[in-house]
Design a protein around this motif. Structure first.
Motif, PDB file in Angstrom:
ATOM      1  N   SER A 280       0.822  -1.220   0.000  1.00 31.82           N
ATOM      2  CA  SER A 280       0.000   0.000   0.000  1.00 31.82           C
ATOM      3  C   SER A 280       0.848   1.259   0.000  1.00 31.82           C
ATOM      4  O   SER A 280       0.460   2.274  -0.583  1.00 31.82           O
ATOM      5  N   GLU A 281       2.026   1.180   0.625  1.00 40.82           N
ATOM      6  CA  GLU A 281       2.926   2.339   0.580  1.00 40.82           C
ATOM      7  C   GLU A 281       3.355   2.627  -0.862  1.00 40.82           C
ATOM      8  O   GLU A 281       3.311   3.764  -1.327  1.00 40.82           O
ATOM      9  N   LEU A 282       3.785   1.571  -1.556  1.00 42.07           N
ATOM     10  CA  LEU A 282       4.270   1.783  -2.925  1.00 42.07           C
ATOM     11  C   LEU A 282       3.137   2.282  -3.820  1.00 42.07           C
ATOM     12  O   LEU A 282       3.321   3.190  -4.628  1.00 42.07           O
ATOM     13  N   ILE A 288       1.429   9.371  -6.851  1.00 43.06           N
ATOM     14  CA  ILE A 288       1.541  10.829  -6.673  1.00 43.06           C
ATOM     15  C   ILE A 288       2.264  11.449  -7.864  1.00 43.06           C
ATOM     16  O   ILE A 288       3.297  10.946  -8.287  1.00 43.06           O
ATOM     17  N   PRO A 289       1.714  12.517  -8.415  1.00 44.92           N
ATOM     18  CA  PRO A 289       2.258  13.032  -9.681  1.00 44.92           C
ATOM     19  C   PRO A 289       3.462  13.953  -9.501  1.00 44.92           C
ATOM     20  O   PRO A 289       3.401  15.101  -9.854  1.00 44.92           O
ATOM     21  N   PHE A 290       4.553  13.454  -8.933  1.00 44.86           N
ATOM     22  CA  PHE A 290       5.712  14.338  -8.822  1.00 44.86           C
ATOM     23  C   PHE A 290       6.956  13.746  -9.444  1.00 44.86           C
ATOM     24  O   PHE A 290       7.949  14.393  -9.592  1.00 44.86           O
ATOM     25  N   ASN A 296       1.836   2.239 -12.930  1.00 43.01           N
ATOM     26  CA  ASN A 296       2.152   0.826 -13.193  1.00 43.01           C
ATOM     27  C   ASN A 296       3.590   0.482 -12.837  1.00 43.01           C
ATOM     28  O   ASN A 296       4.121  -0.535 -13.271  1.00 43.01           O
ATOM     29  N   TYR A 297       4.217   1.343 -12.039  1.00 42.85           N
ATOM     30  CA  TYR A 297       5.623   1.135 -11.733  1.00 42.85           C
ATOM     31  C   TYR A 297       5.851  -0.184 -10.992  1.00 42.85           C
ATOM     32  O   TYR A 297       6.910  -0.793 -11.121  1.00 42.85           O
ATOM     33  N   VAL A 298       4.851  -0.644 -10.255  1.00 44.61           N
ATOM     34  CA  VAL A 298       4.967  -1.931  -9.576  1.00 44.61           C
ATOM     35  C   VAL A 298       5.234  -3.049 -10.588  1.00 44.61           C
ATOM     36  O   VAL A 298       6.053  -3.938 -10.346  1.00 44.61           O
ATOM     37  N   ASP A 299       4.576  -2.971 -11.740  1.00 48.61           N
ATOM     38  CA  ASP A 299       4.808  -3.991 -12.776  1.00 48.61           C
ATOM     39  C   ASP A 299       6.238  -3.909 -13.304  1.00 48.61           C
ATOM     40  O   ASP A 299       6.872  -4.927 -13.577  1.00 48.61           O
ATOM     41  N   THR A 300       6.732  -2.686 -13.447  1.00 49.91           N
ATOM     42  CA  THR A 300       8.120  -2.515 -13.888  1.00 49.91           C
ATOM     43  C   THR A 300       9.060  -3.166 -12.879  1.00 49.91           C
ATOM     44  O   THR A 300       9.994  -3.887 -13.252  1.00 49.91           O
ATOM     45  N   LEU A 301       8.809  -2.907 -11.605  1.00 52.42           N
ATOM     46  CA  LEU A 301       9.663  -3.477 -10.565  1.00 52.42           C
ATOM     47  C   LEU A 301       9.576  -5.007 -10.570  1.00 52.42           C
ATOM     48  O   LEU A 301      10.594  -5.694 -10.436  1.00 52.42           O
ATOM     49  N   LYS A 302       8.347  -5.526 -10.749  1.00 59.56           N
ATOM     50  CA  LYS A 302       8.182  -6.986 -10.795  1.00 59.56           C
ATOM     51  C   LYS A 302       9.011  -7.580 -11.924  1.00 59.56           C
ATOM     52  O   LYS A 302       9.624  -8.640 -11.776  1.00 59.56           O
ATOM     53  N   MET A 444      15.157   5.448  -3.461  1.00 67.42           N
ATOM     54  CA  MET A 444      14.647   6.271  -4.575  1.00 67.42           C
ATOM     55  C   MET A 444      14.177   5.379  -5.720  1.00 67.42           C
ATOM     56  O   MET A 444      13.115   5.586  -6.306  1.00 67.42           O
ATOM     57  N   TYR A 445      15.001   4.397  -6.027  1.00 63.18           N
ATOM     58  CA  TYR A 445      14.702   3.516  -7.167  1.00 63.18           C
ATOM     59  C   TYR A 445      13.379   2.781  -6.946  1.00 63.18           C
ATOM     60  O   TYR A 445      12.537   2.685  -7.843  1.00 63.18           O
ATOM     61  N   ILE A 446      13.180   2.281  -5.741  1.00 65.09           N
ATOM     62  CA  ILE A 446      12.004   1.441  -5.485  1.00 65.09           C
ATOM     63  C   ILE A 446      10.747   2.287  -5.248  1.00 65.09           C
ATOM     64  O   ILE A 446       9.660   1.927  -5.683  1.00 65.09           O
ATOM     65  N   THR A 447      10.922   3.436  -4.598  1.00 67.16           N
ATOM     66  CA  THR A 447       9.732   4.265  -4.368  1.00 67.16           C
ATOM     67  C   THR A 447       9.416   5.156  -5.573  1.00 67.16           C
ATOM     68  O   THR A 447       8.276   5.571  -5.746  1.00 67.16           O
ATOM     69  N   GLY A 448      10.451   5.475  -6.370  1.00 69.32           N
ATOM     70  CA  GLY A 448      10.243   6.438  -7.447  1.00 69.32           C
ATOM     71  C   GLY A 448      10.375   7.880  -6.979  1.00 69.32           C
ATOM     72  O   GLY A 448      10.163   8.803  -7.757  1.00 69.32           O
ATOM     73  N   MET A 449      10.745   8.085  -5.727  1.00 75.51           N
ATOM     74  CA  MET A 449      10.973   9.462  -5.244  1.00 75.51           C
ATOM     75  C   MET A 449      12.147  10.032  -6.046  1.00 75.51           C
ATOM     76  O   MET A 449      13.141   9.344  -6.269  1.00 75.51           O
ATOM     77  N   SER A 450      12.044  11.289  -6.468  1.00 69.61           N
ATOM     78  CA  SER A 450      13.050  11.767  -7.413  1.00 69.61           C
ATOM     79  C   SER A 450      14.133  12.619  -6.778  1.00 69.61           C
ATOM     80  O   SER A 450      15.073  13.008  -7.454  1.00 69.61           O
TER      81      SER A 450
END
Ligand code: 4AD
Ligand code: MG
Length: 467
Positions: A280-282, A288-290, A296-302, A444-450
């Protein structure tokens, strides 16, 4: 009445339906209508917020229904199944009290504020949905790290933080001293005499724990460090901190392939653990649009967990860059350092996945790396990942005393200072290697925080050391 933590409540919500419990947390919002109020509370333990319905007849209704966002509250009530969308349960309050009031200058009002502003109030930002999520993910990735290495027989080494060697030979160290500058004497050559300083010599904060990890790898077989690391490089970027955390495994009887495979397995383990333990965190952070990541980033990570990491040499990387039609700011001749724009081209445009680059020119790599027979390159590897660039740097180490000494002399290093490190090669030397993973870059990589400042609690960067 027993306090129940919201994570426990939501994870086992069926068993709480029909029960009276106490919860404590911080008010996110209060919506008052005629005969009752809706109060939303978070306690930081999970992504879910609890909705509480307070009827006007309950004790203390006036105080509870007029709480401002940010108030710390204790509420008692009955857990019931929720009819509302998006939540499994809610609470029907039968009383409660304000633990800590706020006034209307509380800066985290309901409407979102910018990440920049939140950095200035880093003492409060863990109370937002976003930073609660980021720091729970950070916690899980730390747990996953210990699990991963411990399960594979690595011993956790606490390498020293204060040191008298520059483990990277890059001269980017913060001094540690108890003597004010004016208090130092100079010797005959005009150099500062550190003999009256605390340690009797010049000391600094560590830039790596690798050299000490090598000592223990050649005694215990396999070790890893996980600790704070300090670099005074003047890089004011979204990927650099002056104080960051690094994980450095080191293994005896290993070559560069072993090190690269371990790195890939570790990254996959981190992703897999986060997907399983922070779903749920991910989901929240990715929506969030930042940042550059999408829903769909979870699918990329998978897909990263299921894929084999590509491996290329530095020379092949240069060929790929030169064959592209990209206009790079920095040159890409053989011998040039790979810049972030080059790394990002490889991961984000060419491979669309993580890639391991090996065998870099020795000129811009550290003194300890194993020298290849070509006399030009070393057995180095960097793991590059999409959106970030370099996540891991590592190498097979030079195990020959003679070769290591001659390289250090070439680089004008003070060999005496490294006597113990050199003795590892004198007494029972063995092929060995390891790597360092920048913990914040992994988050950063896993959360997508920039921005790296948003994945560490209290960032230290050039000109900034608040909190
Ligand atoms: O590539 P680096 O400098 O390698 C070492 O320190 C080796 N001693 C590691 C080893 O072989 N044991 O740093 C390793 C990683 C980088 O890939 C990057 O992810 C991270 O540490 N890193 C930083 N992260 C945040 N801010 C900085 N200033 C960083 N410098 C390096
Ligand atoms: Mg590096």
């Amino acid at each position: 009445m027993k306090r129940i933590i919201l994570k426990e409540l939501f994870n086992n919500h069926q068993s709480y339906v029909g029960k009276e419990i106490n919860i404590k947390g911080w008010v996110r919002s209060v919506r008052k209508s005629k005969a009752f109020s809706f109060i939303v509370v978070s306690d930081g333990s999970c992504q879910d917020l609890l909705q509480i319905i307070a009827d006007e007849n309950i004790d203390n209704y006036d105080a509870l229904s007029s709480m401002l966002t940010g108030t710390c509250v204790s509420l008692n009530g009955l857990i019931v199944e929720s009819k509302g969308k998006g939540q499994s349960i809610e609470m029907q309050a039968n009383g409660g009290e304000v633990i800590g009031a706020v006034d209307d200058s509380y800066p985290l009002q309901k409407k979102g504020t910018s990440l920049e502003h939140l950095r200035e109030i880093a003492h409060l930002r863990s109370r937002t949905n976003l930073f609660g999520a980021v720091f729970r993910v950070r916690h899980e990735l730390a747990q996953a790290t210990h699990q991963f290495f411990s399960n594979r027989g690595f011993f956790y080494l606490n390498s020293p933080i204060i040191t008298n060697v520059d483990g990277e030979g890059a001269g980017e160290m913060f001094n540690v001293s108890t003597v004010s500058k004016a208090g130092f004497k100079k010797d005959d050559k005009g150099e500062i005499d550190f003999s009256n300083d605390y340690f009797g010599k010049e000391t600094s904060l560590c830039v790596t724990g690798q050299l000490e990890a090598e000592c223990h790898a050649l005694g215990l077989g396999a070790v890893y460090t996980f600790g704070p690391t300090f670099r005074s490089e003047n890089s004011n970027t979204k990927r650099h901190l002056a104080e960051f955390w690094m994980i450095e495994p080191e293994i005896a009887f290993a070559d560069l392939d072993d090190v690269a495979n371990l790195a890939a397995d570790y990254i996959k383990h981190l992703i897999d653990h986060a997907l399983k333990n922070c779903a749920s965190e991910l989901k929240f952070i990715h929506s969030i649009p930042f940042s550059d990541v999408d829903k769909n980033y979870v699918d990329t990570l998978k897909s990263v967990v299921d894929s084999e990491f590509k491996k290329i040499t530095y020379t092949e990387a240069i060929d790929i860059l030169n064959a592209s039609n990209e206009k790079f700011e920095f040159p890409t001749n053989w011998g040039d350092e790979l810049q972030t724009e080059h790394e990002k081209y490889l991961t984000d445009k060419h491979f669309l996945s993580p890639v391991i680059v090996t065998d870099y020119p020795k000129d811009f790599k550290a003194f300890y790396m194993k020298q290849n027979d070509d006399g030009k390159t070393v057995r180095a590897m960097d793991v590059l990942v999409p959106g970030i660039g370099e996540l891991i740097g590592g190498s097979q180490r030079e195990e020959s005393l003679e070769k290591l000494e001659s390289r250090m002399k070439e680089l004008n290093m003070d060999l005496e200072n490294y006597w113990w490190y050199l003795e590892l090669r004198k007494f029972g030397s063995a092929p060995h290697g390891g790597f360092g993973l920048g913990f914040e870059r992994a988050i950063m990589y896993i959360t997508g925080m920039s921005n790296i400042r948003d994945v560490i609690a209290f960032p230290r960067t050039p000109g900034n050391c608040d909190f």
